[in-house]
Write an enzyme that holds these catalytic residues in place. Structure first.
Site, PDB file in Angstrom:
ATOM      1  CE1 TYR A  18      -5.511   7.712   3.334  1.00 50.14           C
ATOM      2  CE2 TYR A  18      -4.239   5.787   3.457  1.00 50.14           C
ATOM      3  CZ  TYR A  18      -5.491   6.382   3.364  1.00 50.14           C
ATOM      4  OH  TYR A  18      -6.543   5.405   3.541  1.00 50.14           O
TER       5      TYR A  18
ATOM      6  CD  GLN B 232       3.106   1.265  10.102  1.00 43.09           C
ATOM      7  OE1 GLN B 232       2.150   1.804  10.593  1.00 43.09           O
ATOM      8  NE2 GLN B 232       3.190   0.286   9.311  1.00 43.09           N
TER       9      GLN B 232
ATOM     10  NE  ARG C  53      -2.084  -4.541  -0.866  1.00 42.68           N
ATOM     11  CZ  ARG C  53      -1.925  -3.681   0.260  1.00 42.68           C
ATOM     12  NH1 ARG C  53      -0.636  -3.292   0.665  1.00 42.68           N
ATOM     13  NH2 ARG C  53      -2.728  -3.467   0.893  1.00 42.68           N
TER      14      ARG C  53
ATOM     15  CG  HIS D 264      -3.192  -8.420   4.792  1.00 41.83           C
ATOM     16  ND1 HIS D 264      -3.434  -7.934   3.484  1.00 41.83           N
ATOM     17  CD2 HIS D 264      -2.357  -7.414   5.316  1.00 41.83           C
ATOM     18  CE1 HIS D 264      -3.189  -6.828   3.613  1.00 41.83           C
ATOM     19  NE2 HIS D 264      -2.447  -6.204   4.296  1.00 41.83           N
ATOM     20  CG  ASP D 265      -5.307  -5.048   6.266  1.00 42.01           C
ATOM     21  OD1 ASP D 265      -4.221  -5.289   7.025  1.00 42.01           O
ATOM     22  OD2 ASP D 265      -5.053  -4.352   5.257  1.00 42.01           O
TER      23      ASP D 265
ATOM     24  CG  ASN E 237       1.765   6.973   3.434  1.00 42.11           C
ATOM     25  OD1 ASN E 237       1.509   7.950   2.937  1.00 42.11           O
ATOM     26  ND2 ASN E 237       1.503   6.782   4.512  1.00 42.11           N
TER      27      ASN E 237
ATOM     28  CG  ASP F 163       1.554  -2.333  10.238  1.00 39.00           C
ATOM     29  OD1 ASP F 163       0.470  -3.231  10.324  1.00 39.00           O
ATOM     30  OD2 ASP F 163       1.309  -1.438   9.333  1.00 39.00           O
TER      31      ASP F 163
ATOM     32  CG  ASP G 137       0.598  -0.246   2.312  1.00 39.45           C
ATOM     33  OD1 ASP G 137      -0.312  -0.974   2.512  1.00 39.45           O
ATOM     34  OD2 ASP G 137       1.018   0.440   3.083  1.00 39.45           O
TER      35      ASP G 137
ATOM     36  CD  GLU H 193       1.719  14.224   4.021  1.00 41.62           C
ATOM     37  OE1 GLU H 193       2.624  15.154   3.657  1.00 41.62           O
ATOM     38  OE2 GLU H 193       1.784  13.296   3.997  1.00 41.62           O
TER      39      GLU H 193
ATOM     40  CD  GLU I  69      -3.957  -0.536   1.042  1.00 42.63           C
ATOM     41  OE1 GLU I  69      -4.718  -1.127   1.867  1.00 42.63           O
ATOM     42  OE2 GLU I  69      -3.250   0.308   1.241  1.00 42.63           O
TER      43      GLU I  69
HETATM   44  C1  NOJ Z   1      -2.342  -1.272   4.402  1.00 39.98           C
HETATM   45  C2  NOJ Z   1      -2.073  -2.647   4.890  1.00 39.98           C
HETATM   46  O1  NOJ Z   1      -3.014  -3.540   4.155  1.00 39.98           O
HETATM   47  C3  NOJ Z   1      -2.119  -2.737   6.336  1.00 39.98           C
HETATM   48  O2  NOJ Z   1      -1.865  -4.271   6.615  1.00 39.98           O
HETATM   49  C4  NOJ Z   1      -1.211  -2.107   6.691  1.00 39.98           C
HETATM   50  O3  NOJ Z   1      -1.224  -2.119   8.172  1.00 39.98           O
HETATM   51  C5  NOJ Z   1      -1.478  -0.437   6.423  1.00 39.98           C
HETATM   52  N1  NOJ Z   1      -1.510  -0.445   4.929  1.00 39.98           N
HETATM   53  C6  NOJ Z   1      -0.187   0.439   6.747  1.00 39.98           C
HETATM   54  O4  NOJ Z   1       0.865   0.008   5.993  1.00 39.98           O
END
Ligand code: NOJ
Ligand code: CA
Length: 577
Positions: A231, A195, A225, A334-335, A128, A86, A227, A234, A269
């Site tokens: 989440y 993951q 940041r 980047h996403d 996470n 990832d 990430d 739970e 994020e």
């Molecule tokens: C958010 C990230 O910006 C993304 O690139 C990633 O795949 C997911 N979190 C999982 O970590």
């Protein structure tokens, strides 16, 4: 300059300052409010040893480029040891550097070089989940059920728990549970099945997370940041997002930052509706910053519909945030351009308007860069950047968008927007001298978007290039604190193709007017309360007619925008105030 160590004092020493270990590289604790972020992946930026993969030594050679652009903080995408399934968000070791990118020593050197140039550095705290290759997961699988090692992750005998939690990577995952044959149990994962999610109900997990946080902050990293932060925890009967227990964990991270460091920042994020993001700022005791996810697609929608409503509507839903907090604003990253935070109708509209080819879509979003989304129309690219630079918050640029780089929709996952930076018309876009077949990703090569047409060297030599326009706009923005710190008020002219807003901070008053339409538009602005002031166009320093008692008329060409500073009139040739 090394971050100053203000004390190595014993805990017994009296006084708050004595407890703080290190001061960040910025002088102002609110530095992030006036910052310009530049997001990049070290692998994609510059390759120093010609193995086809960018590295920290290569990045160090390009720091002056980032300074010349006007950016003040580098956001580094994950660079840790990882199987890279990832793009590094699957971490196998939190406290080291992936060997392809260099060593910890290289990172330290990079950090010092950045700080010496007055740049801050933000890195990723991806807690996470880990990679399934992380030693914690490897230990957890074979540890006895119920043991602290096993409990680092979230296990279940059935895959039927937490069924109200949505699946995020809809294109690849069918469930948030996967079976582990070693553990003989299901483990929980909000993202890819490789993951596994960490278990924040286990206090040892938070302890380890705080060790990671301290490891990088001790080194002098300025910001983290967080990430996928909604989440962390739970609970049955919930959608497992934004839970109170998750906020408790974030508060613990912030408390460590505040107690031990100065002038550092953490950014959430949280891809959530504005009302659900608000708690991530807490009472100034959670994150200093959070991305404004819902605003971003609505900027694109307003442009395509030639109607300001999507923007003013989401702004009206955006709650006030504590004075020390800040929104992180972005056009692309980047996403994929995520459409999770829009309604079904809006999503259909966005897909239709911006992803004609189904290859442009992934999960719930669109995997394209800014310039192709704008159909390479310079006016539209400039208009969107002018909004990014003048809305309340801190702008975040994605590497390559400052030169209008294209994407490659034939690459898998989100890799189409992660191709090598285009430095010049030389081999491999000047990114690397490796055999082109060895590059981590092909460079973009077609006639319109290829590196021979779009590259830094050519744009540096061209006074009219997008790069030089961006440099100019960033320099202008940095002259006025109002953009990062001021209030926002929308005007409501009857012509909805015009977006007009006032930014005010201390003695700075700026009126921004943007034409969202492809054709000329007239507008009459109600500027009551500002009678007698003189709008001065900020790029050219040209005085416009003074504001009178009636409506203030303006005419804007296709995609035009104006930044007007409202100044007191000159008396006897001298400006007042
Ligand atoms: C958010 C990230 O910006 C993304 O690139 C990633 O795949 C997911 N979190 C999982 O970590
Ligand atoms: Ca390399």
């Amino acid at each position: 300059m090394e971050p100053e160590t203000i004390t190595a004092g014993e805990p017994a020493m009296a006084g708050q300052a004595a407890k703080k270990k290190v001061v960040g590289s910025a002088a102002d604790p609110l530095w992030y409010k006036d910052a310009i972020f530049y997001e990049l992946h070290v692998k994609a930026f510059a390759d120093s040893n010609n193995d086809g993969i960018g590295d920290f030594k290569g990045l160090m050679q390009k720091l002056d480029y980032i300074v010349d652009l006007g950016a003040t903080c580098i956001w580094l995408l994950p660079f840790f040891p990882s199987p890279l399934r990832d793009d590094g968000y699957d971490i196998a070791d939190y406290m080291d550097v992936h060997p392809s990118y260099g060593t910890l020593e290289d990172f330290r050197e990079f950090l010092n070089e950045a700080h010496e140039r007055g740049l801050q550095v933000m890195i990723e705290l991806v807690v996470n989940h880990t990679s399934d290759q992380h030693p914690w997961f490897q230990a957890a699988r074979s540890a006895p059920a119920g043991s602290p090692e096993r409990e680092f992750y979230v296990w279940s005998d059935t895959d039927q728990r937490y069924r109200d939690a949505r699946i995020i990577f809809t294109d690849t995952e069918k469930s948030n549970w996967s079976w582990d044959s070693t553990a003989q149990a299901y483990y929980w994962h909000r993202f890819f099945s490789h993951q596994p999610d960490l278990n924040f109900d286990n206090p040892r997990v938070l302890e380890e997370v705080l060790k990671v946080l301290r490891f990088w902050l001790d080194m002098g990293v300025d910001a983290l940041r967080l990430d996928a932060v909604p989440y962390l925890v739970e609970r049955d009967g919930t959608n497992c997002e934004n839970l109170a227990e998750t906020h408790v964990a974030i508060k613990a991270m912030r408390a460590a930052v505040d107690a031990e460091y100065e002038n550092r920042m953490i950014l959430a994020e949280a891809n959530q509706a504005p009302a659900n993001v608000r708690p991530y700022f807490g009472d100034s005791d959670e994150c200093h910053m959070a991305f404004h996810f819902p605003l971003m697609p609505r900027i694109y929608m307003a442009l395509s519909q030639e109607d300001r409503l999507p923007i003013t509507d989401i702004a009206a839903q955006t709650p006030e945030i504590p004075a020390s907090c800040q929104w992180g604003l972005f056009l692309r990253n980047h996403d994929e351009l995520t459409l999770e935070m829009v309604t079904g109708d809006e999503r259909d509209y966005m897909y239709l308007a911006y992803s004609a080819d189904p290859r442009m879509r992934i999960n719930v979003g669109i995997r394209r860069r800014l310039a192709p989304l704008m159909e390479n129309n310079r006016g539209r690219i400039e208009l969107l950047n002018s909004l990014l630079f003048s809305f309340p918050g801190t702008p975040i640029l994605y590497y390559g968008d400052e030169i209008g780089m294209g994407d490659n929709i034939y690459l898998g996952d989100r890799n189409g927007v992660r191709t090598p930076m285009q430095w010049s018309g030389d081999r491999n876009a000047g990114f690397s001298k490796a055999n082109p077949a060895r590059l981590y990703s092909p460079v973009i090569m077609d006639a319109i978007w290829g590196f021979e047409a779009i590259n830094v060297e050519a744009q540096e030599a061209d006074p009219s290039s997008l790069l030089n326009w961006m440099r100019n706009m960033i320099a202008l923005r940095k002259l006025f604190r109002v953009f990062g710190r001021g209030t926002l008020r929308f005007l409501e002219p009857s012509n909805r193709k015009i977006l007009a807003y006032l930014r005010e901070y201390e003695d700075e008053q700026v009126l921004c007017v943007a034409n969202l339409s492809r054709v000329w538009q007239p507008v009459q602005l109600d500027l009551s309360g500002f009678e007698g002031l003189v709008p001065v166009e900020m790029l050219g320093y040209v005085e416009f007619p003074a504001i009178g008692s009636g409506y203030y008329p303006l005419t804007l060409g296709p995609y035009d925008f104006l930044w007007l500073e409202l100044q007191s009139p000159r008396v006897g040739g001298e400006q007042q105030g």
